[in-house]
Each structure stands twice: as C-alpha cells, then as structure tokens.
Design a protein around this motif. Sequence first.
Motif, PDB file in Angstrom:
ATOM      1  N   GLY A 225      -5.469 -49.890-117.972  1.00 49.91           N
ATOM      2  CA  GLY A 225      -6.389 -50.705-117.196  1.00 49.91           C
ATOM      3  C   GLY A 225      -6.914 -50.003-115.966  1.00 49.91           C
ATOM      4  O   GLY A 225      -7.285 -50.647-114.981  1.00 49.91           O
ATOM      5  N   GLY A 226      -6.924 -48.675-115.989  1.00 55.00           N
ATOM      6  CA  GLY A 226      -7.421 -47.913-114.856  1.00 55.00           C
ATOM      7  C   GLY A 226      -6.424 -47.700-113.741  1.00 55.00           C
ATOM      8  O   GLY A 226      -6.759 -47.051-112.739  1.00 55.00           O
ATOM      9  N   THR A 227      -5.195 -48.226-113.860  1.00 52.23           N
ATOM     10  CA  THR A 227      -4.187 -48.085-112.806  1.00 52.23           C
ATOM     11  C   THR A 227      -2.945 -47.402-113.364  1.00 52.23           C
ATOM     12  O   THR A 227      -2.634 -47.500-114.557  1.00 52.23           O
ATOM     13  CB  THR A 227      -3.802 -49.456-112.231  1.00 52.23           C
ATOM     14  N   GLU A 228      -2.239 -46.725-112.486  1.00 51.44           N
ATOM     15  CA  GLU A 228      -1.017 -46.025-112.887  1.00 51.44           C
ATOM     16  C   GLU A 228       0.098 -47.024-113.182  1.00 51.44           C
ATOM     17  O   GLU A 228       0.392 -47.905-112.373  1.00 51.44           O
ATOM     18  CB  GLU A 228      -0.576 -45.069-111.777  1.00 51.44           C
ATOM     19  N   THR A 229       0.739 -46.867-114.332  1.00 46.20           N
ATOM     20  CA  THR A 229       1.855 -47.734-114.704  1.00 46.20           C
ATOM     21  C   THR A 229       3.165 -46.969-114.866  1.00 46.20           C
ATOM     22  O   THR A 229       4.232 -47.579-114.889  1.00 46.20           O
ATOM     23  CB  THR A 229       1.554 -48.470-116.015  1.00 46.20           C
ATOM     24  N   MET A 230       3.083 -45.632-114.989  1.00 45.20           N
ATOM     25  CA  MET A 230       4.304 -44.857-115.207  1.00 45.20           C
ATOM     26  C   MET A 230       3.998 -43.393-114.960  1.00 45.20           C
ATOM     27  O   MET A 230       2.875 -42.928-115.188  1.00 45.20           O
ATOM     28  CB  MET A 230       4.793 -45.067-116.645  1.00 45.20           C
ATOM     29  N   ARG A 231       4.997 -42.652-114.457  1.00 45.36           N
ATOM     30  CA  ARG A 231       4.849 -41.214-114.297  1.00 45.36           C
ATOM     31  C   ARG A 231       6.179 -40.514-114.522  1.00 45.36           C
ATOM     32  O   ARG A 231       7.249 -41.095-114.322  1.00 45.36           O
ATOM     33  CB  ARG A 231       4.272 -40.844-112.936  1.00 45.36           C
ATOM     34  N   ARG A 232       6.097 -39.274-114.953  1.00 43.29           N
ATOM     35  CA  ARG A 232       7.248 -38.403-115.085  1.00 43.29           C
ATOM     36  C   ARG A 232       6.847 -37.018-114.584  1.00 43.29           C
ATOM     37  O   ARG A 232       5.783 -36.541-114.935  1.00 43.29           O
ATOM     38  CB  ARG A 232       7.742 -38.312-116.540  1.00 43.29           C
ATOM     39  N   PRO A 233       7.667 -36.406-113.713  1.00 37.67           N
ATOM     40  CA  PRO A 233       8.946 -36.889-113.223  1.00 37.67           C
ATOM     41  C   PRO A 233       8.768 -37.971-112.165  1.00 37.67           C
ATOM     42  O   PRO A 233       7.753 -38.007-111.475  1.00 37.67           O
ATOM     43  CB  PRO A 233       9.576 -35.632-112.612  1.00 37.67           C
ATOM     44  N   GLN A 234       9.776 -38.825-112.062  1.00 43.95           N
ATOM     45  CA  GLN A 234       9.740 -39.867-111.046  1.00 43.95           C
ATOM     46  C   GLN A 234      10.028 -39.282-109.658  1.00 43.95           C
ATOM     47  O   GLN A 234      10.605 -38.201-109.535  1.00 43.95           O
ATOM     48  CB  GLN A 234      10.772 -40.942-111.373  1.00 43.95           C
ATOM     49  N   ILE A 235       9.621 -40.003-108.644  1.00 46.94           N
ATOM     50  CA  ILE A 235       9.852 -39.589-107.262  1.00 46.94           C
ATOM     51  C   ILE A 235      10.849 -40.564-106.633  1.00 46.94           C
ATOM     52  O   ILE A 235      10.648 -41.778-106.689  1.00 46.94           O
ATOM     53  CB  ILE A 235       8.538 -39.569-106.458  1.00 46.94           C
ATOM     54  N   ASP A 236      11.939 -40.040-106.062  1.00 48.48           N
ATOM     55  CA  ASP A 236      12.944 -40.912-105.460  1.00 48.48           C
ATOM     56  C   ASP A 236      12.499 -41.371-104.073  1.00 48.48           C
ATOM     57  O   ASP A 236      11.394 -41.057-103.604  1.00 48.48           O
ATOM     58  CB  ASP A 236      14.305 -40.218-105.409  1.00 48.48           C
ATOM     59  N   LYS A 237      13.364 -42.118-103.397  1.00 45.49           N
ATOM     60  CA  LYS A 237      13.024 -42.680-102.089  1.00 45.49           C
ATOM     61  C   LYS A 237      12.830 -41.608-101.021  1.00 45.49           C
ATOM     62  O   LYS A 237      12.150 -41.846-100.021  1.00 45.49           O
ATOM     63  CB  LYS A 237      14.119 -43.654-101.649  1.00 45.49           C
ATOM     64  N   LYS A 238      13.418 -40.433-101.233  1.00 44.80           N
ATOM     65  CA  LYS A 238      13.264 -39.346-100.275  1.00 44.80           C
ATOM     66  C   LYS A 238      12.054 -38.470-100.580  1.00 44.80           C
ATOM     67  O   LYS A 238      11.849 -37.457 -99.912  1.00 44.80           O
ATOM     68  CB  LYS A 238      14.535 -38.491-100.261  1.00 44.80           C
ATOM     69  N   GLY A 239      11.274 -38.841-101.597  1.00 46.27           N
ATOM     70  CA  GLY A 239      10.082 -38.080-101.939  1.00 46.27           C
ATOM     71  C   GLY A 239      10.344 -36.868-102.802  1.00 46.27           C
ATOM     72  O   GLY A 239       9.462 -36.019-102.965  1.00 46.27           O
ATOM     73  N   ARG A 240      11.539 -36.780-103.384  1.00 41.44           N
ATOM     74  CA  ARG A 240      11.882 -35.648-104.234  1.00 41.44           C
ATOM     75  C   ARG A 240      11.740 -36.026-105.704  1.00 41.44           C
ATOM     76  O   ARG A 240      11.985 -37.172-106.090  1.00 41.44           O
ATOM     77  CB  ARG A 240      13.301 -35.164-103.953  1.00 41.44           C
ATOM     78  N   ALA A 241      11.339 -35.046-106.509  1.00 43.78           N
ATOM     79  CA  ALA A 241      11.147 -35.286-107.942  1.00 43.78           C
ATOM     80  C   ALA A 241      12.502 -35.326-108.643  1.00 43.78           C
ATOM     81  O   ALA A 241      13.360 -34.458-108.436  1.00 43.78           O
ATOM     82  CB  ALA A 241      10.274 -34.201-108.545  1.00 43.78           C
ATOM     83  N   VAL A 242      12.680 -36.350-109.480  1.00 41.28           N
ATOM     84  CA  VAL A 242      13.901 -36.473-110.278  1.00 41.28           C
ATOM     85  C   VAL A 242      13.783 -35.543-111.480  1.00 41.28           C
ATOM     86  O   VAL A 242      12.757 -35.522-112.171  1.00 41.28           O
ATOM     87  CB  VAL A 242      14.105 -37.931-110.737  1.00 41.28           C
TER      88      VAL A 242
END
Length: 293
Positions: A225-242
């Motif tokens: 629908g034109g909006t982001e629903t999921m991404r990989r890799p995820q970003i944690d609360k500290k802004g680091r990629a999981v």
Amino acid sequence: MAVLAPLLALLYSVPGLCRWLARPYYPLSALLATAFLLVRKVPPLCQGLPSQREDGNPCDFDWREVEILMFLSAIVMMKNRRSITVEQHVGNIFMFSKVANAILFFRLDIRMGLLYLTLCIVFLMTCKPPLYMGPEYIKYFSDKTIDEELERDKRVTWIVEFFANWSSECQSFAPIFADLSLKYNCSGLHFGKVDVGRYTDVSTRYKVSTSPLTKQLPTLILFQGGTETMRRPQIDKKGRAVSWTFSEENVIREFNLNELYQRAKKQPKPREEGPEEPPAAQPPLPGETKKDK
C-alpha cells in the motif's frame, strides 16, 4: 563412485572457474593473497630474507609465521560459516589473507610491508569486483523515481533492496535477489533496487546507513500500500542492525513470499490509461435531414 562424484563436480564448475579467471579481479586478488607464500617459498626470492628458524633456513616459515597463518585459518573458517555463496567464501579468504600478508611483510621488513600495502591500495582503487550481470526482473530506482513508483499503484506489493556497489555483501546477494525476482515477480508483486551509495538522500529518508562499517547493507524493505511493513535486517532500540543471513530460504520464509505470490498473481494487471476517444457521432434518424437535426 567415490572418485567419480568429485570429478563430475569439478567438470561442472569448470565454466564458472573460467569466467572467474577471465576477470582481472580474481587472479590479481589470488596473487596478492599468496604473495607472502611465494616470497617465502620460491628459492630465488627467499634467499636473502631474514629468518628466526634455528637452522637459519630463509625459505621456510618460522614458528611465529606459522602461528599467524594458523590464526588466519581459524578466522576464515569462522567467517565462512555464515557465507552463503561461493563468492562470499572466496571473498573472505582473499580479504583475511591480504590482512595476514600485510602483517607478515611488516614483521619481515617494514619496507616490504609498505610496498605490499601500497599495492593493495592501488588494487582496491583500480580493480573493482565484477557486478552480477545475469537475468533478473528488477526495476532500478533513482532518488526521484522510487517514491513515485511506490505511490503509483498501491495495490502492488514491492520488495526493494537498498544496496551499494562497494559492499561485498550486496554483491554476494545480487544473484540471490535476481533469482527471487525471476521466480516471484507478477502483476501484484514487483522487485526493485536503489543504490543508496549513489543516492544518499534515499538512505536518509529510509534510514539505511551507508557507513563503511555498517551492517545494514543490503537492506530489504517490503512495501504494501505504498508504506513500509517489514524490513531485514531489523534495527534495535539502539539503532544497530540485528544480524541476519541473506539467504534465499531466509528471504522466502521471513517475507512469506509464497503466500504473497499466490495473492498477488490473482490481482488483475493495471489498465494502461490512454487518451479518451471522442464519442462517435449518432446517425440521423430515418426521414431526418442534416438541416432538421
């Protein structure tokens, strides 16, 4: 059969090896990765080298060099546990071998170390890894077209890869993403790519770091629908990629591609809008003249 199977596997890989050898990047990388071995083992080159061996043999490794090489082997084995493609395995071997060569040359003679480091820098600046040029069903976006395309038809689901050409992880993932596009692309499910190394404002808008030490390249984002629903890799609360492994199986499972494809292929193709035709003139009624009309 125990001898036949490896022989058949070797014959099957010959065309791929020939393609590799035809590209300057791989032969030159192999030469740089084995430079210390050649200097230490080839008699004309090793005769005048210093050695810490008890027998004073300059054409054989001393105990410290053996330790460094063993440590290199352990690191390569650990890194290759997460490698998916052959290119990733070979890339890890080349990278850590060059680091070990630099350490060994500096330990042997600082002048040889500086010369080797200079050769590596020149190679890095002049010889780029070959990009994937195989078949794919992917649309490439620029900083101006990505938002327009995502908003054009919100019934279409997009899986967009944010990549950079200098990233070895992106280069290794390129054939996997291309294969997925060939298998799952349909009228309601499209695949796209955007080079955030080139379009830095796109990386800012979609919060994809392009730092040389980043773990966010590549990044896959699912747009519905034109909006982001999921991404990989995820970003944690500290802004680091999981940490996440970019294998074909993981992408299919995490993004639920089989279900997305089954729903999307039932969606009718968007009708192309063209100029409206003027209504046809109605014929005059019987007995009616043009003047009466």
